[in-house]
Design an enzyme around this catalytic site. Structure first.
Site, PDB file in Angstrom:
ATOM      1  CE  LYS A 183      -0.381  -0.613   5.054  1.00 33.47           C
ATOM      2  NZ  LYS A 183      -1.003   0.175   6.081  1.00 33.47           N
ATOM      3  NE  ARG A 215      -6.431   0.683  11.455  1.00 31.07           N
ATOM      4  CZ  ARG A 215      -4.957   0.401  11.126  1.00 31.07           C
ATOM      5  NH1 ARG A 215      -4.237   1.345  11.173  1.00 31.07           N
ATOM      6  NH2 ARG A 215      -4.819  -0.468  10.495  1.00 31.07           N
ATOM      7  CE1 TYR A 221      12.497  31.844   1.830  1.00 29.47           C
ATOM      8  CE2 TYR A 221      12.587  29.301   1.633  1.00 29.47           C
ATOM      9  CZ  TYR A 221      12.406  30.480   1.079  1.00 29.47           C
ATOM     10  OH  TYR A 221      11.993  30.533  -0.228  1.00 29.47           O
ATOM     11  CG  MET A 240       8.840  23.198  -1.998  1.00 29.68           C
ATOM     12  SD  MET A 240       7.668  23.981  -2.752  1.00 29.68           S
ATOM     13  CE  MET A 240       6.716  25.033  -1.718  1.00 29.68           C
TER      14      MET A 240
HETATM   15  C1  LIG Z   1      -4.151  -4.583   8.203  1.00 30.97           C
HETATM   16  C2  LIG Z   1      -2.730  -4.537   8.213  1.00 30.97           C
HETATM   17  N1  LIG Z   1      -2.138  -5.185   8.016  1.00 30.97           N
HETATM   18  C3  LIG Z   1      -0.465  -5.452   7.833  1.00 30.97           C
HETATM   19  C4  LIG Z   1       0.044  -4.207   7.693  1.00 30.97           C
HETATM   20  C5  LIG Z   1       1.569  -4.202   7.442  1.00 30.97           C
HETATM   21  O1  LIG Z   1       2.099  -3.644   8.598  1.00 30.97           O
HETATM   22  P1  LIG Z   1       3.850  -3.682   8.751  1.00 30.97           P
HETATM   23  O2  LIG Z   1       4.108  -2.716   7.666  1.00 30.97           O
HETATM   24  O3  LIG Z   1       4.041  -3.384  10.094  1.00 30.97           O
HETATM   25  O4  LIG Z   1       4.245  -5.132   8.448  1.00 30.97           O
HETATM   26  C6  LIG Z   1      -0.538  -2.959   7.850  1.00 30.97           C
HETATM   27  C7  LIG Z   1       0.259  -1.730   7.845  1.00 30.97           C
HETATM   28  O5  LIG Z   1      -0.282  -0.973   8.592  1.00 30.97           O
HETATM   29  C8  LIG Z   1      -2.133  -3.173   8.045  1.00 30.97           C
HETATM   30  O6  LIG Z   1      -2.769  -1.958   8.190  1.00 30.97           O
END
Ligand SMILES: Cc1ncc(COP(=O)(O)O)c(C=O)c1O
Length: 366
Positions: free
Chosen positions: A39, A131, A260, A308
């Protein structure tokens, strides 16, 4: 040299990602499989190339947070089973279905919204993260039943997520395991093909009882340490380095300032190098006067405020640093964990914070 320098470059060693996955795979107990979490564009490293490297390193699943990320991976040719771990809007459900990605739910009403499409669905129990997921085991059971009864849907797994796996010595991970396991085993008894999964990187490295059928590792596959220490202690290799170059070298006389707000002033005759990378690239402003940059193998302190598009570093009175020398901001002994300590954050935020303006370049060990 001058022809090769890049203004702002993240070099990602895909062989390191592959080896980190092999290392994680070696740690797995009881036949558990590895799901590589890519992700947020692979925690800033690039989702599709890292997914392919992880699969080459033995991962058999890929996970993302959002439906668009799954669509992106499919468009890039990633063919492995995909799991979207995050919440989905109604529009995203169709994107997930088109990507043939598994989705997560914890609510009968959401099952009704999914029904009619061919989707593999994971049920999430909230055992303490507070969550996503339901804390109500009965609702989780009813959600499983609703999936069984719905047209097109198939129960693919049951899952939870740990809140404190990265805090060594904490007892809460055990509490979460104890809350999850009876429900997971009960579902598995009736759905032998359902995949039980819970562990992130920290739990994978710390607690074999959390491995179940599948572990979901993100940060560790990139060679970042989930415990914010030296990744080498876990046998992990950082995959990313952040590079720029020396765009100017100039003398600074005592009293002259840089940046700056004039937050750095020369105390003695020295030289400044200007490096054309800044917070627009993810070099956070809180690193002002608070980071080192490696040039010609030596560390030089960042002098003044991060702008920046530029930073300046103090080269000292005698310098052999020249125009177009490479400047390494992460790598060559400066870790994402070091930045995280300086910034009072975690390595995840450091690499996720590298912006789209930073070119990504992929290589294998060279
Ligand atoms: C539901 C879930 N599983 C697994 C992971 C992977 O976590 P990590 O990057 O700490 O291995 C995440 C990442 O935050 C997550 O949100």
């Amino acid at each position: 040299m001058a022809a090769r320098v890049k203004r702002a470059l993240a070099r990602v060693n895909l062989a390191a990602v592959q080896r980190n996955c092999l290392r994680l795979g070696d740690a797995l107990s009881g036949g558990a499989e590895l799901c590589a979490v890519v992700k947020a564009d692979g925690y800033g490293h690039g989702a599709a190339p890292c997914a392919e490297a992880a699969l080459a390193g033995g991962a058999s699943w890929i996970a993302v947070a959002a439906a668009g990320e799954a669509a992106h991976l499919r468009a890039a040719g990633v063919a492995a089973p995909l799991l979207i771990m995050g919440a989905l809007t109604p529009a995203e459900i169709d994107v997930a279905a088109a990507a043939h990605a598994g989705v997560v739910t914890w609510d009968e009403r959401f099952v009704a919204a999914l029904a009619g499409r061919r989707l593999r669905v994971h049920v999430k129990l909230d055992t303490g993260m507070g969550r996503l997921g339901t804390r109500d085991v009965d609702l989780a059971r009813r959600t499983v039943t609703a999936i069984d009864d719905a047209d097109g849907l198939e129960l693919a797994g049951v899952m939870t997520h740990f809140a404190t796996a990265d805090e060594v010595g904490d007892a809460f991970l055990g509490d979460q395991l104890a809350a999850f396991e009876p429900f997971a085993r009960e579902v598995k008894a009736r759905h032998p093909d359902a995949v039980i999964h819970a562990a992130n990187s920290a739990a994978t490295l710390r607690e074999p009882r959390s491995h179940f059928d599948l572990v979901r590792c993100g940060v560790a596959i990139y060679g970042l340490d989930p415990f914010q220490r030296d990744p080498g202690e876990q046998g992990l290799e950082p995959a990313l380095s952040l590079r720029s170059y020396v765009a100017a070298v100039k003398p600074a006389a005592p009293g002259q300032s840089a940046g700056y707000g004039r937050r750095w002033r020369a105390r003695e005759p020295t030289h400044l190098a200007t490096i054309p990378i800044g917070y627009g690239d993810g070099v956070r402003r809180a690193l002002s006067n608070n980071a080192d940059v490696v040039i010609r193998g030596r560390r030089y302190p960042l002098a003044g405020t991060v702008s920046m598009d530029n930073i300046t570093v103090d080269l000292g009175p005698d310098t052999d640093v020249r125009l177009y020398d490479e400047a390494v901001l992460i790598g060559d002994g400066v870790s994402a964990e070091e930045w995280a300590r300086r910034l009072d954050t975690i390595n995840y935020e450091v690499t996720c914070g590298l912006t789209a303006r930073v070119e990504r370049e992929y290589h294998r060990d060279d």
